[in-house]
Design an enzyme around this catalytic site. Structure first.
Site, PDB file in Angstrom:
ATOM      1  N   ASP A  33      -5.132   7.862   4.772  1.00 55.85           N
ATOM      2  CA  ASP A  33      -5.259   6.533   4.752  1.00 55.85           C
ATOM      3  C   ASP A  33      -4.199   6.163   5.887  1.00 55.85           C
ATOM      4  O   ASP A  33      -3.312   6.650   6.387  1.00 55.85           O
ATOM      5  CB  ASP A  33      -5.043   5.842   3.455  1.00 55.85           C
ATOM      6  CG  ASP A  33      -5.243   4.381   3.478  1.00 55.85           C
ATOM      7  OD1 ASP A  33      -6.085   4.121   4.482  1.00 55.85           O
ATOM      8  OD2 ASP A  33      -4.425   3.651   2.994  1.00 55.85           O
ATOM      9  N   SER A  34      -4.614   4.848   6.471  1.00 64.31           N
ATOM     10  CA  SER A  34      -3.696   4.252   7.197  1.00 64.31           C
ATOM     11  C   SER A  34      -2.339   3.906   6.749  1.00 64.31           C
ATOM     12  O   SER A  34      -1.286   4.109   7.247  1.00 64.31           O
ATOM     13  CB  SER A  34      -4.175   2.930   7.818  1.00 64.31           C
ATOM     14  OG  SER A  34      -4.518   2.180   6.670  1.00 64.31           O
ATOM     15  N   CYS A  78      -9.795   5.662   3.531  1.00 63.16           N
ATOM     16  CA  CYS A  78      -9.606   4.227   4.309  1.00 63.16           C
ATOM     17  C   CYS A  78     -10.879   3.713   4.670  1.00 63.16           C
ATOM     18  O   CYS A  78     -11.708   4.278   5.429  1.00 63.16           O
ATOM     19  CB  CYS A  78      -8.667   4.507   5.592  1.00 63.16           C
ATOM     20  SG  CYS A  78      -8.636   2.998   6.703  1.00 63.16           S
ATOM     21  N   GLU A 126       0.475  -4.984  -1.300  1.00 63.71           N
ATOM     22  CA  GLU A 126       1.698  -4.445  -0.864  1.00 63.71           C
ATOM     23  C   GLU A 126       2.858  -4.958  -1.494  1.00 63.71           C
ATOM     24  O   GLU A 126       4.015  -4.684  -1.813  1.00 63.71           O
ATOM     25  CB  GLU A 126       1.824  -4.138   0.598  1.00 63.71           C
ATOM     26  CG  GLU A 126       0.785  -3.157   0.931  1.00 63.71           C
ATOM     27  CD  GLU A 126       0.965  -2.346   2.440  1.00 63.71           C
ATOM     28  OE1 GLU A 126       2.156  -2.623   2.969  1.00 63.71           O
ATOM     29  OE2 GLU A 126       0.042  -1.805   2.848  1.00 63.71           O
ATOM     30  N   CYS A 128     -11.932  -2.073   0.818  1.00 63.85           N
ATOM     31  CA  CYS A 128     -10.670  -1.952   1.273  1.00 63.85           C
ATOM     32  C   CYS A 128     -10.031  -1.256   0.209  1.00 63.85           C
ATOM     33  O   CYS A 128      -9.826  -1.533  -0.989  1.00 63.85           O
ATOM     34  CB  CYS A 128      -9.977  -3.080   1.538  1.00 63.85           C
ATOM     35  SG  CYS A 128      -8.156  -2.862   2.253  1.00 63.85           S
ATOM     36  N   HIS A 168      -6.942  -1.167  -0.662  1.00 60.66           N
ATOM     37  CA  HIS A 168      -5.960  -2.219  -1.280  1.00 60.66           C
ATOM     38  C   HIS A 168      -6.364  -3.260  -2.378  1.00 60.66           C
ATOM     39  O   HIS A 168      -5.773  -3.356  -3.461  1.00 60.66           O
ATOM     40  CB  HIS A 168      -5.027  -2.939  -0.491  1.00 60.66           C
ATOM     41  CG  HIS A 168      -4.133  -2.372   0.556  1.00 60.66           C
ATOM     42  ND1 HIS A 168      -4.471  -1.592   1.608  1.00 60.66           N
ATOM     43  CD2 HIS A 168      -2.767  -2.615   0.545  1.00 60.66           C
ATOM     44  CE1 HIS A 168      -3.421  -1.083   1.984  1.00 60.66           C
ATOM     45  NE2 HIS A 168      -2.364  -1.705   1.685  1.00 60.66           N
TER      46      HIS A 168
HETATM   47  N1  DGL Z   1      -6.781   1.302   4.539  1.00 56.45           N
HETATM   48  C1  DGL Z   1      -7.224   0.219   5.138  1.00 56.45           C
HETATM   49  C2  DGL Z   1      -8.648  -0.083   4.491  1.00 56.45           C
HETATM   50  O1  DGL Z   1      -8.967   0.567   3.455  1.00 56.45           O
HETATM   51  C3  DGL Z   1      -6.552  -1.211   4.740  1.00 56.45           C
HETATM   52  C4  DGL Z   1      -5.026  -1.293   5.347  1.00 56.45           C
HETATM   53  C5  DGL Z   1      -5.114  -1.331   6.881  1.00 56.45           C
HETATM   54  O2  DGL Z   1      -5.837  -2.210   7.457  1.00 56.45           O
HETATM   55  O3  DGL Z   1      -5.092  -0.257   7.604  1.00 56.45           O
HETATM   56  O4  DGL Z   1      -9.527  -0.750   5.201  1.00 56.45           O
END
Ligand code: DGL
Length: 268
Positions: free
Chosen positions: A13-14, A76, A155, A187, A189
């Site tokens: 993931d990012s 992600c 977060e 997403c 999060h």
């Molecule tokens: N992990 C990203 C997503 O699920 C959210 C955080 C980001 O923008 O990198 O889209």
């Protein structure tokens, strides 16, 4: 046990959000080792262009392949929406994204055929969820909306907070008026904000959490390929980040719902 079976599952993931997927994998596939990579130096991906997301995702996958994993979960939504369609054509290793499992579960859950999708600006701009949902059923009525502030609120840990409630109303009231009976949390999060999202949308709206659905998909792929380990075997968790391991560990434990022993810094 074959050499390949013994290998870990790579999860990318990012940032911290993909830990919601890693947590579901731990619940469902307790015998599997997991190598998690967060590209925390370059997060967020959700506000970047498709070319940049593709390049960053490719580099992150190269790191995980270097750790000799047997399958990679692109945990992600942004990378799954924007980069995965290209990467599946390039890679030999099995790749599982979070988008298709979420779309399938939403199509199955909806009774009135109206589905709302929320995600980062890049995910919503890509229209990848609409495309996937319409491939499943062309008559589905789909409405999407980007909710970028939800990432920071999750977060920050403001999961049950009036500020989050205000932001949720601003983003979600038009979707509630649309009359969807199902909403995709597109997403990584957003599952943390389920309580506030559900309160805003109303209890009649089913929230589809792509983390849960992706874990089920991984289990299916491993079984089909004869790569699943039994529950009693492994369960090791290794965590790598491209920046700020201390902050990652602190916020990450909330996302994972359990302690993280060690976070290693890597660069590529
Ligand atoms: N992990 C990203 C997503 O699920 C959210 C955080 C980001 O923008 O990198 O889209």
């Amino acid at each position: 046990m074959t050499e390949r079976k013994r290998k870990a599952i790579g999860v990318f993931d990012s940032g911290v959000g993909g830990l919601t997927v890693a947590g579901e994998l731990m619940n469902r596939l307790a015998g599997e080792d997991i190598v998690y990579l967060a590209d925390s130096a370059r997060v967020p991906y959700g506000t970047k262009s498709p070319d940049t997301v593709l390049r960053f995702t490719r580099e992150s996958l190269d790191f995980l392949k270097g750790r000799n994993v047997k399958l990679i979960v692109i945990a992600c939504n942004t990378a799954s929406s924007v980069a995965l369609p290209k990467l599946v054509c390039e890679e030999e290793i099995p790749l599982v994204g979070v988008l298709l499992p979420g779309a399938r579960a939403a199509a199955k859950a909806s009774r009135n055929g109206k589905i709302a999708v929320i995600g980062t600006p890049a995910t919503i701009r890509s229209r990848a969820y609409e495309t996937a949902l319409h491939e499943i059923d062309q008559y589905l009525d789909v409405r999407s909306h980007p909710c970028p502030l939800f990432v920071s609120l999750a977060e920050e840990g403001w999961l049950d907070d009036d500020v989050t409630r205000m932001v949720a109303h601003r983003y979600l009231d038009p979707l509630a008026a649309f009359g969807a009976d199902t909403m995709v949390l597109g997403c990584t999060h957003y599952p943390l904000l389920k309580g506030v999202i559900s309160e805003t949308m109303g209890s009649g709206v089913t929230l589809v959490d792509s983390a849960k659905e992706a874990a089920a998909e991984v289990e299916g792929v491993l079984e089909r390929e004869g790569l699943a380990r039994s529950r009693s075997e492994g369960g090791k968790f290794e965590c790598f980040v491209t920046d700020n391991p201390y902050l990652f560990r602190e916020v990450g434990e909330r996302f994972l719902g359990r302690p993280i022993n060690k976070v290693e810094h890597v660069s590529f």
